[in-house]
Scaffold this active site. Structure first.
Site, PDB file in Angstrom:
ATOM      1  N   GLU A  17       2.685  26.333  25.176  1.00 43.43           N
ATOM      2  CA  GLU A  17       2.927  24.929  26.008  1.00 43.43           C
ATOM      3  C   GLU A  17       4.471  24.847  26.164  1.00 43.43           C
ATOM      4  O   GLU A  17       5.203  25.159  25.206  1.00 43.43           O
ATOM      5  CB  GLU A  17       2.100  24.192  25.732  1.00 43.43           C
ATOM      6  CG  GLU A  17       2.441  23.430  24.250  1.00 43.43           C
ATOM      7  CD  GLU A  17       3.573  22.396  24.233  1.00 43.43           C
ATOM      8  OE1 GLU A  17       3.652  21.835  25.600  1.00 43.43           O
ATOM      9  OE2 GLU A  17       4.371  22.054  23.488  1.00 43.43           O
TER      10      GLU A  17
ATOM     11  N   HIS B   9       1.911  18.964  26.266  1.00 44.05           N
ATOM     12  CA  HIS B   9       2.188  17.708  26.932  1.00 44.05           C
ATOM     13  C   HIS B   9       1.443  17.132  28.161  1.00 44.05           C
ATOM     14  O   HIS B   9       2.097  17.143  29.255  1.00 44.05           O
ATOM     15  CB  HIS B   9       3.785  17.851  27.430  1.00 44.05           C
ATOM     16  CG  HIS B   9       4.873  18.146  26.199  1.00 44.05           C
ATOM     17  ND1 HIS B   9       4.993  19.122  25.528  1.00 44.05           N
ATOM     18  CD2 HIS B   9       5.512  17.154  25.439  1.00 44.05           C
ATOM     19  CE1 HIS B   9       5.804  19.219  24.520  1.00 44.05           C
ATOM     20  NE2 HIS B   9       6.389  17.851  24.527  1.00 44.05           N
TER      21      HIS B   9
ATOM     22  N   SER C  46       4.950  19.777  19.961  1.00 38.71           N
ATOM     23  CA  SER C  46       6.135  19.814  20.565  1.00 38.71           C
ATOM     24  C   SER C  46       7.010  20.255  19.289  1.00 38.71           C
ATOM     25  O   SER C  46       6.970  21.250  18.865  1.00 38.71           O
ATOM     26  CB  SER C  46       6.535  18.503  21.130  1.00 38.71           C
ATOM     27  OG  SER C  46       7.565  18.480  21.901  1.00 38.71           O
TER      28      SER C  46
END
Length: 298
Positions: A201, A271, A109
């Protein structure tokens, strides 16, 4: 690319937050997992620290990360969580000692900032679950992190998606969160993707913004000489009242059609509960066939 020494039992693993605030209660299970692996948790001063949404001020977060980066007894830094904030401190971190004595930096992330910056030093890092969520992940994701940091050879064989673009490619793994990669364009932290396998992602984004970010990556040459593309979780996407008209796969395929590289959708990264560990910077082979997707390290 240089790989840091793999972890062995008895090693100390630092847990720090370079971004959003986090309480020690939220990482108790992660500490327990490290203990069962025979490792020692060393908590940074940012755990429990609070400055509005951040885990302390920019200087406190930078100082905590710097301390663990320079400590010879710390063999890996496991970033506690993402959110936002790492980009605010990246240019103030002194990596000179790290370059002489590299150690594993682990997370995903917002930690894409660190992965990308470190990649440009030609040092490997690990895209993997973080202390805040590892206990919520699949057994496969937890095992993948353990085996990766202890130096076991990890590979993945997965079902193929009908939307995949078939082919075989080789190259270093790189990438992470699309929003972060987008935000790094034009900076010293933006990675060179030429000849590499890009992993992407994202979470909680509007579909039109996914398109905008990918178009920007395209204009910045991210796909020009790409070897292959891995697409992980595109989680909790939103649409406007007037629909954008395209889902993430279609948005990505519209870009990929202009190039000649294989694309693997639905890869377990990002995630999602099944967030498998990947060694960014490592040479890998991606095989995308009608039957399966195989990712192996060379």
């Amino acid at each position: 690319m240089l790989k840091p020494y793999f972890i062995k039992k008895g090693d100390k693993i630092a847990i720090v937050s370079t971004a959003r605030k986090i309480d020690i209660k939220e990482i108790k299970e992660a500490m327990h997992i490290l203990k069962t692996w025979g490792l020692i948790s060393v908590l940074g001063s940012t755990i429990g620290l609070e400055d509005n949404q951040f885990a302390g001020s920019d200087e406190e977060r930078r100082g905590d990360f710097q301390k663990m980066l320079d400590d010879k007894e710390i063999k890996a830094i496991w970033c506690a969580r993402g959110g936002y904030g790492t980009v605010r401190i990246i240019d103030q971190i002194d990596f000179s000692d790290f370059l002489r004595h590299p150690k594993w930096i682990i997370g995903y992330s917002d930690i894409t900032v660190l992965h990308s910056h470190i990649h440009n030093f030609e040092i490997c890092s690990i895209h993997a679950p973080m202390p805040i969520d590892i206990h919520k992940g699949t057994e496969a994701s937890i095992i993948s992190l353990k085996e990766t940091i202890f130096g076991k050879k990890v590979g993945y064989t997965l079902p193929s998606s009908k939307k995949n673009i078939l082919g075989t490619c080789h190259g270093q793994l790189i990438g992470g969160n699309i929003s972060i990669l987008y935000s790094l364009c034009g900076s010293v932290s933006s990675p060179d993707t030429s000849g590499k396998i890009l992993c992407i992602e994202d979470l909680d984004e509007y579909l039109y913004h996914i398109d905008r970010m990918l178009q920007n990556l395209k204009r910045n040459g991210y796909f020009e000489n790409l070897s292959g593309l891995i697409v992980g979780g595109m989680t909790k996407m939103h649409d406007n009242n007037i629909p954008f008209g395209k889902k993430p796969k279609k948005i990505i395929l519209e870009i990929a059609q202009h190039y000649d590289f294989p694309v693997a959708f639905n890869f377990p990264m990002g995630h999602i509960e099944d967030n498998r560990a990947l060694i960014f910077g490592a040479q890998a082979t991606l095989e995308v066939s009608k039957e399966a997707v195989k990712l192996t390290y060379n």
